[in-house]
Design an enzyme around this catalytic site. Structure first.
Site, PDB file in Angstrom:
ATOM      1  N   LYS A  33      -3.712  -2.250  16.589  1.00  0.00           N
ATOM      2  CA  LYS A  33      -4.611  -1.556  15.769  1.00  0.00           C
ATOM      3  C   LYS A  33      -5.845  -1.039  16.446  1.00  0.00           C
ATOM      4  O   LYS A  33      -6.192   0.177  16.210  1.00  0.00           O
ATOM      5  CB  LYS A  33      -4.956  -2.521  14.516  1.00  0.00           C
ATOM      6  CG  LYS A  33      -4.253  -2.783  13.512  1.00  0.00           C
ATOM      7  CD  LYS A  33      -3.484  -1.666  13.101  1.00  0.00           C
ATOM      8  CE  LYS A  33      -2.394  -2.106  11.987  1.00  0.00           C
ATOM      9  NZ  LYS A  33      -1.818  -1.002  11.026  1.00  0.00           N
ATOM     10  N   TYR A  38      -1.518  -8.181  16.668  1.00  0.00           N
ATOM     11  CA  TYR A  38      -1.669  -7.155  15.576  1.00  0.00           C
ATOM     12  C   TYR A  38      -3.052  -6.644  15.796  1.00  0.00           C
ATOM     13  O   TYR A  38      -3.150  -5.341  15.667  1.00  0.00           O
ATOM     14  CB  TYR A  38      -2.032  -7.915  14.178  1.00  0.00           C
ATOM     15  CG  TYR A  38      -2.107  -7.180  12.841  1.00  0.00           C
ATOM     16  CD1 TYR A  38      -1.198  -6.416  12.255  1.00  0.00           C
ATOM     17  CD2 TYR A  38      -3.422  -6.871  12.461  1.00  0.00           C
ATOM     18  CE1 TYR A  38      -1.577  -5.656  11.266  1.00  0.00           C
ATOM     19  CE2 TYR A  38      -3.811  -6.234  11.435  1.00  0.00           C
ATOM     20  CZ  TYR A  38      -2.841  -5.465  10.826  1.00  0.00           C
ATOM     21  OH  TYR A  38      -3.150  -4.583   9.761  1.00  0.00           O
ATOM     22  N   ASP A  48      13.765   3.503   9.897  1.00  0.00           N
ATOM     23  CA  ASP A  48      12.917   2.583  10.874  1.00  0.00           C
ATOM     24  C   ASP A  48      11.824   3.293  11.777  1.00  0.00           C
ATOM     25  O   ASP A  48      12.408   3.982  12.659  1.00  0.00           O
ATOM     26  CB  ASP A  48      14.100   2.009  11.752  1.00  0.00           C
ATOM     27  CG  ASP A  48      13.643   1.032  12.964  1.00  0.00           C
ATOM     28  OD1 ASP A  48      12.230   0.887  12.962  1.00  0.00           O
ATOM     29  OD2 ASP A  48      14.303   0.207  13.336  1.00  0.00           O
ATOM     30  N   VAL A  49      10.735   3.125  11.672  1.00  0.00           N
ATOM     31  CA  VAL A  49       9.605   3.911  12.483  1.00  0.00           C
ATOM     32  C   VAL A  49       9.826   3.814  13.918  1.00  0.00           C
ATOM     33  O   VAL A  49       9.152   4.486  14.820  1.00  0.00           O
ATOM     34  CB  VAL A  49       8.226   3.664  11.816  1.00  0.00           C
ATOM     35  CG1 VAL A  49       8.270   4.014  10.370  1.00  0.00           C
ATOM     36  CG2 VAL A  49       7.931   2.168  12.148  1.00  0.00           C
ATOM     37  N   VAL A  93      -6.493  -6.378   1.775  1.00  0.00           N
ATOM     38  CA  VAL A  93      -5.950  -5.702   0.573  1.00  0.00           C
ATOM     39  C   VAL A  93      -4.805  -6.392   0.163  1.00  0.00           C
ATOM     40  O   VAL A  93      -3.969  -6.981   0.707  1.00  0.00           O
ATOM     41  CB  VAL A  93      -5.353  -4.284   0.797  1.00  0.00           C
ATOM     42  CG1 VAL A  93      -4.913  -3.401  -0.266  1.00  0.00           C
ATOM     43  CG2 VAL A  93      -6.218  -3.483   1.750  1.00  0.00           C
ATOM     44  N   ASN A 112       1.847   4.989   7.423  1.00  0.00           N
ATOM     45  CA  ASN A 112       1.591   3.604   6.844  1.00  0.00           C
ATOM     46  C   ASN A 112       2.018   2.225   7.428  1.00  0.00           C
ATOM     47  O   ASN A 112       1.645   1.372   7.377  1.00  0.00           O
ATOM     48  CB  ASN A 112       1.389   3.946   5.373  1.00  0.00           C
ATOM     49  CG  ASN A 112       1.381   2.608   4.757  1.00  0.00           C
ATOM     50  OD1 ASN A 112       0.426   2.108   4.382  1.00  0.00           O
ATOM     51  ND2 ASN A 112       2.712   1.906   4.151  1.00  0.00           N
ATOM     52  N   THR A 166      -1.723  -7.282  -1.108  1.00  0.00           N
ATOM     53  CA  THR A 166      -0.338  -6.730  -0.688  1.00  0.00           C
ATOM     54  C   THR A 166       0.515  -7.834  -0.460  1.00  0.00           C
ATOM     55  O   THR A 166       0.060  -9.048  -0.025  1.00  0.00           O
ATOM     56  CB  THR A 166      -0.283  -5.799   0.308  1.00  0.00           C
ATOM     57  OG1 THR A 166      -0.566  -6.221   1.524  1.00  0.00           O
ATOM     58  CG2 THR A 166      -1.152  -4.487  -0.114  1.00  0.00           C
ATOM     59  N   MET A 171       0.713  -1.195  -0.070  1.00  0.00           N
ATOM     60  CA  MET A 171      -0.121   0.101  -0.113  1.00  0.00           C
ATOM     61  C   MET A 171       0.905   1.054  -0.165  1.00  0.00           C
ATOM     62  O   MET A 171       0.450   2.292  -0.578  1.00  0.00           O
ATOM     63  CB  MET A 171      -0.940   0.151   1.280  1.00  0.00           C
ATOM     64  CG  MET A 171      -2.200  -0.855   0.991  1.00  0.00           C
ATOM     65  SD  MET A 171      -3.607  -0.594   2.320  1.00  0.00           S
ATOM     66  CE  MET A 171      -2.718  -1.042   3.751  1.00  0.00           C
TER      67      MET A 171
END
Length: 255
Positions: free
Chosen positions: A157, A153, A60-61, A186, A87, A188, A18
């Site tokens: 979120k 996960y 690297d976030v 999605v 994202n 991906t 994405m």
């Protein structure tokens, strides 16, 4: 004139899936785009594809020092950031909670929660210097329920929803809007490729057939929603959540 001709857009996780779709969508509409990510080879290839209005920055976030460097470098290249697309995200290998290693739990939350926290923390001052702008976090339809085997996960979120709404309250008077998009499944690499070798991909175990729109989403469909949320047409939207899931959360459709 495009709404994005004067925009400086930072997309995290921008080298594939994405993220790369979002990068292309903004670049096609005249924005200058910073591609943040860890895959330098893919980032540089995407930069060459787009041309001089794009630049790759290693990011690297989960690393606060990397964020400080990335924002400073982005401003040196293109000026203050006006749009942040937060994202970057990762999925945990399928496992029951009791079989999930603590290290896996910590890594998922580090990327999917702390990564967004650091993004907002360090990009908000740049948006303020620009006179305002827009932030969109990319969550998941899984933030509205539970899912066996994917507790880290799902938990991450759910947490991102609260972070996004809190940021919207804090930044609204600075002319900075903060919204969230929650995609369903999605098409991906995150969905089509195994999380770990030998484990089936999500696409292999998930069937969209029962739902109102019986197919996977395409990345471009999420990008189109982003373009709206970060445009002047959405100027009255902040703290909002746009679910794009083909009816997944609604349950099975009438056949």
């Amino acid at each position: 004139m495009s709404h994005f001709d004067d925009a400086v857009v930072l997309v995290t996780g921008g080298t594939s899936g994405m993220g790369s779709s979002h990068v292309r969508a903004y670049a096609a509409r005249g924005a200058r785009v910073i591609i943040g990510g860890r895959n330098e080879e893919a980032g540089q290839a995407l930069t060459r594809e787009i041309g001089e209005r794009a630049a790759f920055l290693p990011l690297d976030v989960t690393d606060e020092t990397a964020w400080l460097r990335a924002v400073a470098d982005a401003e040196d290249l293109f000026g203050p950031i006006t749009i942040l697309i937060s994202n970057a995200g990762v999925q945990n290998p399928a496992a029951l909670i009791e079989d999930t290693d603590l290290q896996v739990w910590q890594q998922i939350l580090a990327v999917n929660v702390t990564g967004h926290f650091l993004a907002i923390k360090h990009v908000a001052p740049s948006l303020r210097r620009a006179g305002g702008g827009s932030i969109v976090t990319i969550g998941s339809a899984m933030a509205f329920g539970g899912s066996a085997f994917f507790a880290p996960y799902v938990a991450s979120k759910w947490a991102l929803r609260g972070l996004t709404k809190s940021a919207a309250l804090e930044l609204g008077r600075d002319n900075i809007r903060v919204n969230a998009i929650h995609p369903g499944v999605v098409s991906t690499p995150l969905i089509n490729e195994p999380t770990v070798p030998g484990q089936p991909s999500i696409a292999e175990s998930y069937s969209p057939d029962p739902f109102a729109v019986p197919r996977l989403a395409q990345p471009e469909e999420i990008s189109n929603a982003l373009l709206y949320l970060t445009s002047p047409e959405a100027a009255f939207s902040t703290g909002s959540e746009l679910v794009i899931d083909g009816g997944l959360l609604l349950g099975p459709a009438l056949q």
